[in-house]
Design a protein around this motif. Structure first.
Motif, PDB file in Angstrom:
ATOM      1  N   PRO A  62      -2.385  18.663   3.043  1.00  0.00           N
ATOM      2  CA  PRO A  62      -2.465  17.910   4.306  1.00  0.00           C
ATOM      3  C   PRO A  62      -2.300  16.407   4.129  1.00  0.00           C
ATOM      4  CG  PRO A  62      -4.189  19.585   4.208  1.00  0.00           C
ATOM      5  CD  PRO A  62      -3.567  19.532   2.851  1.00  0.00           C
ATOM      6  N   GLU A  63      -2.379  15.896   2.904  1.00  0.00           N
ATOM      7  CA  GLU A  63      -2.213  14.458   2.684  1.00  0.00           C
ATOM      8  C   GLU A  63      -0.796  13.989   3.022  1.00  0.00           C
ATOM      9  OE1 GLU A  63      -4.601  12.555   2.246  1.00  0.00           O
ATOM     10  OE2 GLU A  63      -6.179  13.939   1.599  1.00  0.00           O
ATOM     11  N   GLY A  64       0.144  14.938   3.132  1.00  0.00           N
ATOM     12  CA  GLY A  64       1.505  14.565   3.505  1.00  0.00           C
ATOM     13  C   GLY A  64       1.785  14.676   4.986  1.00  0.00           C
ATOM     14  N   HIS A  65       0.758  14.940   5.783  1.00  0.00           N
ATOM     15  CA  HIS A  65       0.927  15.120   7.230  1.00  0.00           C
ATOM     16  C   HIS A  65       1.476  13.853   7.887  1.00  0.00           C
ATOM     17  CE1 HIS A  65       0.007  16.599  11.291  1.00  0.00           C
ATOM     18  NE2 HIS A  65      -0.501  15.391  11.533  1.00  0.00           N
ATOM     19  N   GLN A  66       2.372  14.045   8.853  1.00  0.00           N
ATOM     20  CA  GLN A  66       2.937  12.943   9.633  1.00  0.00           C
ATOM     21  C   GLN A  66       2.830  13.270  11.125  1.00  0.00           C
ATOM     22  OE1 GLN A  66       6.738  11.132   8.446  1.00  0.00           O
ATOM     23  NE2 GLN A  66       6.795  12.528   6.692  1.00  0.00           N
ATOM     24  N   PRO A  67       2.957  12.212  11.945  1.00  0.00           N
ATOM     25  CA  PRO A  67       3.098  10.795  11.636  1.00  0.00           C
ATOM     26  C   PRO A  67       1.916  10.279  10.818  1.00  0.00           C
ATOM     27  CG  PRO A  67       3.699  11.193  13.928  1.00  0.00           C
ATOM     28  CD  PRO A  67       3.086  12.462  13.409  1.00  0.00           C
ATOM     29  N   MET A  68       2.222   9.319   9.952  1.00  0.00           N
ATOM     30  CA  MET A  68       1.239   8.805   9.004  1.00  0.00           C
ATOM     31  C   MET A  68       0.948   7.337   9.310  1.00  0.00           C
ATOM     32  SD  MET A  68       1.479   8.814   4.810  1.00  0.00           S
ATOM     33  CE  MET A  68       1.609  10.604   4.716  1.00  0.00           C
ATOM     34  N   ARG A  74      -1.862  -0.983  10.417  1.00  0.00           N
ATOM     35  CA  ARG A  74      -0.845  -1.702  11.176  1.00  0.00           C
ATOM     36  C   ARG A  74       0.388  -0.844  11.448  1.00  0.00           C
ATOM     37  NH1 ARG A  74       2.153  -7.514   9.653  1.00  0.00           N
ATOM     38  NH2 ARG A  74       3.842  -7.281  11.200  1.00  0.00           N
ATOM     39  N   TRP A  75       0.795  -0.023  10.491  1.00  0.00           N
ATOM     40  CA  TRP A  75       2.071   0.692  10.585  1.00  0.00           C
ATOM     41  C   TRP A  75       1.845   2.192  10.769  1.00  0.00           C
ATOM     42  CZ3 TRP A  75       6.719  -1.752  10.771  1.00  0.00           C
ATOM     43  CH2 TRP A  75       6.762  -3.093  10.363  1.00  0.00           C
ATOM     44  N   VAL A  76       2.723   2.794  11.583  1.00  0.00           N
ATOM     45  CA  VAL A  76       2.752   4.242  11.753  1.00  0.00           C
ATOM     46  C   VAL A  76       4.196   4.685  11.534  1.00  0.00           C
ATOM     47  CG1 VAL A  76       2.170   6.196  13.232  1.00  0.00           C
ATOM     48  CG2 VAL A  76       0.977   4.012  13.524  1.00  0.00           C
ATOM     49  N   ILE A  77       4.399   5.784  10.782  1.00  0.00           N
ATOM     50  CA  ILE A  77       5.757   6.200  10.441  1.00  0.00           C
ATOM     51  C   ILE A  77       5.963   7.691  10.726  1.00  0.00           C
ATOM     52  CG2 ILE A  77       5.241   6.780   8.038  1.00  0.00           C
ATOM     53  CD1 ILE A  77       7.942   5.629   7.241  1.00  0.00           C
ATOM     54  N   GLY A 127      17.195   6.991  -1.741  1.00  0.00           N
ATOM     55  CA  GLY A 127      16.943   8.268  -1.107  1.00  0.00           C
ATOM     56  C   GLY A 127      17.817   8.518   0.088  1.00  0.00           C
ATOM     57  N   MET A 128      17.440   9.524   0.849  1.00  0.00           N
ATOM     58  CA  MET A 128      18.094   9.834   2.116  1.00  0.00           C
ATOM     59  C   MET A 128      17.009   9.834   3.175  1.00  0.00           C
ATOM     60  SD  MET A 128      18.853  13.908   1.694  1.00  0.00           S
ATOM     61  CE  MET A 128      17.560  15.077   1.219  1.00  0.00           C
ATOM     62  N   LEU A 129      17.323   9.298   4.353  1.00  0.00           N
ATOM     63  CA  LEU A 129      16.255   9.180   5.335  1.00  0.00           C
ATOM     64  C   LEU A 129      16.771   8.869   6.728  1.00  0.00           C
ATOM     65  CD1 LEU A 129      15.774   5.902   6.121  1.00  0.00           C
ATOM     66  CD2 LEU A 129      15.044   5.851   3.749  1.00  0.00           C
ATOM     67  N   ALA A 130      15.951   9.225   7.687  1.00  0.00           N
ATOM     68  CA  ALA A 130      15.966   8.675   9.034  1.00  0.00           C
ATOM     69  C   ALA A 130      14.509   8.449   9.378  1.00  0.00           C
ATOM     70  CB  ALA A 130      16.617   9.633  10.023  1.00  0.00           C
ATOM     71  N   LEU A 131      14.173   7.287   9.897  1.00  0.00           N
ATOM     72  CA  LEU A 131      12.760   7.001  10.138  1.00  0.00           C
ATOM     73  C   LEU A 131      12.560   6.218  11.419  1.00  0.00           C
ATOM     74  CD1 LEU A 131      11.941   3.781   9.548  1.00  0.00           C
ATOM     75  CD2 LEU A 131      12.262   4.474   7.199  1.00  0.00           C
ATOM     76  N   ALA A 132      11.343   6.357  11.930  1.00  0.00           N
ATOM     77  CA  ALA A 132      10.843   5.506  13.005  1.00  0.00           C
ATOM     78  C   ALA A 132       9.551   4.894  12.494  1.00  0.00           C
ATOM     79  CB  ALA A 132      10.582   6.318  14.263  1.00  0.00           C
ATOM     80  N   TRP A 134       6.549   2.164  13.536  1.00  0.00           N
ATOM     81  CA  TRP A 134       5.940   1.430  14.639  1.00  0.00           C
ATOM     82  C   TRP A 134       4.989   0.376  14.076  1.00  0.00           C
ATOM     83  CZ3 TRP A 134       6.077  -0.224  19.330  1.00  0.00           C
ATOM     84  CH2 TRP A 134       4.920  -0.525  20.063  1.00  0.00           C
ATOM     85  N   ASP A 135       5.272  -0.875  14.420  1.00  0.00           N
ATOM     86  CA  ASP A 135       4.436  -2.008  14.025  1.00  0.00           C
ATOM     87  C   ASP A 135       3.436  -2.256  15.147  1.00  0.00           C
ATOM     88  OD1 ASP A 135       3.290  -4.437  13.374  1.00  0.00           O
ATOM     89  OD2 ASP A 135       5.175  -5.396  12.788  1.00  0.00           O
ATOM     90  N   ARG A 136       2.201  -1.830  14.958  1.00  0.00           N
ATOM     91  CA  ARG A 136       1.191  -1.924  16.012  1.00  0.00           C
ATOM     92  C   ARG A 136       0.808  -3.370  16.294  1.00  0.00           C
ATOM     93  NH1 ARG A 136      -3.619   2.123  14.808  1.00  0.00           N
ATOM     94  NH2 ARG A 136      -3.868   1.946  17.078  1.00  0.00           N
ATOM     95  N   GLN A 137       0.899  -4.206  15.291  1.00  0.00           N
ATOM     96  CA  GLN A 137       0.524  -5.610  15.468  1.00  0.00           C
ATOM     97  C   GLN A 137       1.552  -6.355  16.309  1.00  0.00           C
ATOM     98  OE1 GLN A 137      -0.976  -7.840  11.988  1.00  0.00           O
ATOM     99  NE2 GLN A 137       0.608  -9.370  12.422  1.00  0.00           N
ATOM    100  N   GLU A 138       2.833  -6.188  15.977  1.00  0.00           N
ATOM    101  CA  GLU A 138       3.900  -6.898  16.692  1.00  0.00           C
ATOM    102  C   GLU A 138       4.427  -6.105  17.882  1.00  0.00           C
ATOM    103  OE1 GLU A 138       4.888  -9.943  16.032  1.00  0.00           O
ATOM    104  OE2 GLU A 138       3.555 -10.141  14.280  1.00  0.00           O
ATOM    105  N   GLN A 139       4.002  -4.850  18.033  1.00  0.00           N
ATOM    106  CA  GLN A 139       4.513  -3.977  19.088  1.00  0.00           C
ATOM    107  C   GLN A 139       6.055  -3.885  19.021  1.00  0.00           C
ATOM    108  OE1 GLN A 139       2.103  -2.520  21.998  1.00  0.00           O
ATOM    109  NE2 GLN A 139       1.360  -2.492  19.884  1.00  0.00           N
ATOM    110  N   VAL A 140       6.510  -3.529  17.830  1.00  0.00           N
ATOM    111  CA  VAL A 140       7.950  -3.412  17.562  1.00  0.00           C
ATOM    112  C   VAL A 140       8.212  -2.042  16.943  1.00  0.00           C
ATOM    113  CG1 VAL A 140       9.839  -4.236  16.090  1.00  0.00           C
ATOM    114  CG2 VAL A 140       8.399  -5.873  17.316  1.00  0.00           C
ATOM    115  N   LEU A 141       9.280  -1.400  17.415  1.00  0.00           N
ATOM    116  CA  LEU A 141       9.704  -0.110  16.870  1.00  0.00           C
ATOM    117  C   LEU A 141      10.974  -0.311  16.050  1.00  0.00           C
ATOM    118  CD1 LEU A 141       9.322   3.021  16.830  1.00  0.00           C
ATOM    119  CD2 LEU A 141      10.893   3.096  18.795  1.00  0.00           C
TER     120      LEU A 141
END
Length: 631
Positions: A62-68, A74-77, A127-132, A134-141
């Motif tokens: 479960p330590e790999g559970h997302q969103p993390m 500050r950050w959520v991914i 690596g290979m990736l697609a990500l979102a 979220w910067d909770r402090q700056e309110q930026v995605l």
């Protein structure tokens, strides 16, 4: 490997339950990408929801559970992909004071973002990736894709101004405020290329984030709803290729061979790390054989390898793949399809690929992925070798024809060149006239990858839009004509056809596909090599074949390149004829209003009368028609 989705409303959301339900609904549409776990994270006061579907590869706990959420909060991914050098980054971050709960690469990527920011973290990763993110402090995605476009990411705005994103279109379509309309310009691209390249998608107002791109959105940008969205590039392929060409490779052929061997051994070793069973796609061609050979050389037990063959000899490479497997002593599994298995998949293609896609090799690829998934969860592939090491015969033909055109008198060219329209696809004088009318190397390349030469004449309301094959700025400003041809395919055909095909076919069965040849270090090394190390004495992919000869006898190395397709022409005249006839019914085409029924029916009737090459035109139309039924 996973699926991600999310929504950001321009106004705060009153109901946390409704926001959670939206995230779950969007995630459920892509559950096939990650059947092991599902997660939703919301911030109601911002109107934001992130959704994640997990295919557990590293750290099955479960330590790999997302969103993390990051340690500092500050950050959520929500992250789809793999960071292959996560161990190296973990050590660096630990020295900087970061503590880790588990051993997933997601946790490392999140700590890297918290430490260095999004772009710097991406630049340090391999690596290979697609990500979102979220910067909770700056309110930026932040949205991002990997360097070469292995993992997909769609985004756009609903009619109420809500910003939507997801790994597949189906996730966005789950939002009730999205009213999907077909984009005729994108449909024309599908008929021309067999796929729809970024930034376009089949739906109006929905886009694909290009490979190597980064999108930053704040609340003002979300509220602007489909305003100009400033996409930037954290890795620009053309600029990196130009830099590699300018630097060049400082060494002789033996030094290059040694360097390639070392790079590929490391790239393969990084991609062999998994907490689940691992294998390889083995077609018997140079690239898949090289990857499998290097895997086996670094494995203490037989590598699981997989291949597929058809009863149509033209499309069957299974005997050669089996010979390679025997020499390497892999644990080989082969599926020999009589055509029925592929035919049964045809009606499923529209949902599997989520967006219209018409490369007929989608069928054997899907069968191969289904076969592999019965035994493993991760499979390495040889994708990328052709575009990096001059592997397509059409490259040599295009260069030869371009040289001839440059020597011909302009007056003769003006008299002979012409616009034969769609008949250029049929060969003979029509093809010659089209080649003469191409004007330059880029035009020749475009003609050689085009199915419909003038799709805008058959798609109602379509206008021509630029792709890498049309846009002069896509051509590298340094290097040879051969470098330019490979650059065009690297920018368009590789990510939008080859990698899209493998992503959709593999993720449909929750299989992770990894491509060592597309490690960014191998890519930039290949770009630095002179052409004499890619083509020599008529041998394409010269250096990779020399390296493969270290692992296999010459009899298994030197062989003609074969395609990986399906006998679509035979099927459309035989077992698929009734299905195709229903899809191409003139009344249906007229009522739907996307395609010119007169032109479509004329080509269908010519094909049924014996003009064999029209099947490539028709397959794109059929794949669109089948997809349209999913709306």
């Amino acid at each position: 490997m996973c699926g991600i989705a999310g929504a950001w409303s321009p106004v705060p959301h009153d109901s946390a339950d409704e926001l959670h339900a939206l995230g779950r609904r969007m995630g459920e549409t892509i559950a096939h990408r990650g059947p092991d776990d599902a997660g939703t994270w919301i911030e109601p006061q911002a109107g934001l929801v992130l959704s994640h579907q997990r295919l557990s590869i590293l750290d099955l706990s479960p330590e790999g559970h997302q969103p993390m959420v990051s340690t500092n909060g500050r950050w959520v991914i929500a992250f789809n992909g793999e960071i292959y050098n996560h161990r190296e980054l973990r050590s660096e971050l630990s020295a900087l004071g970061h503590a880790f709960r588990g051993h997933s690469d997601t946790e490392v990527l999140l700590a890297a973002i918290a430490q260095w920011g999004v772009q710097a973290a991406l630049e340090r990763g391999n690596g290979m990736l697609a990500l979102a993110a979220w910067d909770r402090q700056e309110q930026v995605l932040w949205l991002a894709r990997d360097r070469v476009g292995k993992k997909p990411l769609y985004y756009g705005w609903a009619s109420d101004g809500t910003f939507l994103f997801g790994s597949e279109l189906s996730a966005l379509r789950a939002y009730p405020g999205l009213r999907p309309q077909v984009n005729p310009d994108a449909l024309a691209l599908l008929l021309r290329l067999d796929y729809i390249p970024a930034p376009y998608s089949i739906l109006q107002g929905i886009y694909k984030l290009p490979a190597g791109a980064l999108l930053r959105l704040d609340a003002a940008a979300v509220g602007a709803a489909d305003a100009d969205h400033p996409v930037t590039y954290w890795w620009n392929a053309r600029e990196r290729q130009e830099a590699a060409i300018a630097q060049g490779f400082d060494g002789d052929e033996e030094a290059a061979l040694h360097a390639l061997d070392g790079l590929l051994r490391d790239a393969v070793a990084l991609r062999m790390e998994a907490d689940v069973p691992l294998g390889a796609f083995l077609s018997g061609g140079t690239d898949s054989s090289l990857v499998t050979a290097i895997m086996q050389a670094q494995s203490s037990r037989p590598v699981r390898s997989f291949s597929i063959g058809f009863d149509n000899v033209v499309h069957d490479e299974s005997a050669h793949a089996a010979a390679v497997a025997r020499h390497l002593c892999t644990d080989h599994t082969e599926l020999h399809a009589d055509g029925r298995a592929a035919l049964d998949l045809v009606p499923l293609m529209a949902r599997m690929f989520d967006e219209p896609f018409a490369d007929s090799s989608q069928l054997p690829t899907a069968l191969l992925c289904q076969l592999a998934r019965q035994h493993v969860t991760v499979a390495l592939s040889g994708d990328g070798g052709d575009e990096l090491f001059f592997g397509y015969g059409r490259y040599a033909r295009a260069l030869n024809n371009n040289a001839r055109l440059e020597r011909l008198p302009r007056r003769w060219l003006a008299r002979m060149a012409g616009d034969p329209g769609e008949r250029a696809r049929l060969g003979g004088l029509a093809a010659l006239r089209a080649e003469l009318a191409s004007g330059d190397l880029q035009g020749i390349a475009r003609g050689r990858v085009s199915r419909w030469r003038q799709p805008e004449k058959v798609v109602l309301g379509a206008k021509r839009v630029l792709t890498a094959y049309d846009d002069p700025t896509a051509m590298p400003r340094t290097g040879t004509a051969a470098d330019a041809l490979m650059a065009l395919d690297f920018a368009c055909y590789l990510p939008e056809d080859i990698l899209t095909k493998v992503d959709r076919a593999s993720m449909a069965v929750a299989l992770e596909a990894r491509a060592p040849l597309l490690d960014w270090r191998v890519v930039e090394f290949a770009w630095s090599l002179p052409m004499s190390m890619k083509q020599q004495g008529g041998t394409l992919k010269y250096l990779p074949k020399r390296l493969l000869a270290r692992y296999l006898p010459e009899s298994l190395v030197q062989r003609p390149k074969s395609g990986f397709g399906a006998p679509v022409g035979d099927w459309l005249r035989g077992p698929l004829r009734d299905w195709a006839e229903a899809q191409l019914d003139e009344r249906r085409l007229r009522e739907e209003g996307h395609l010119d029924p007169v032109r479509i029916r004329a080509i269908w009737q010519e094909f049924q009368a014996g003009q064999r090459k029209w099947h490539t035109h028709l397959w794109g139309v059929l794949m669109f028609q089948a997809w349209r039924e999913t709306l």
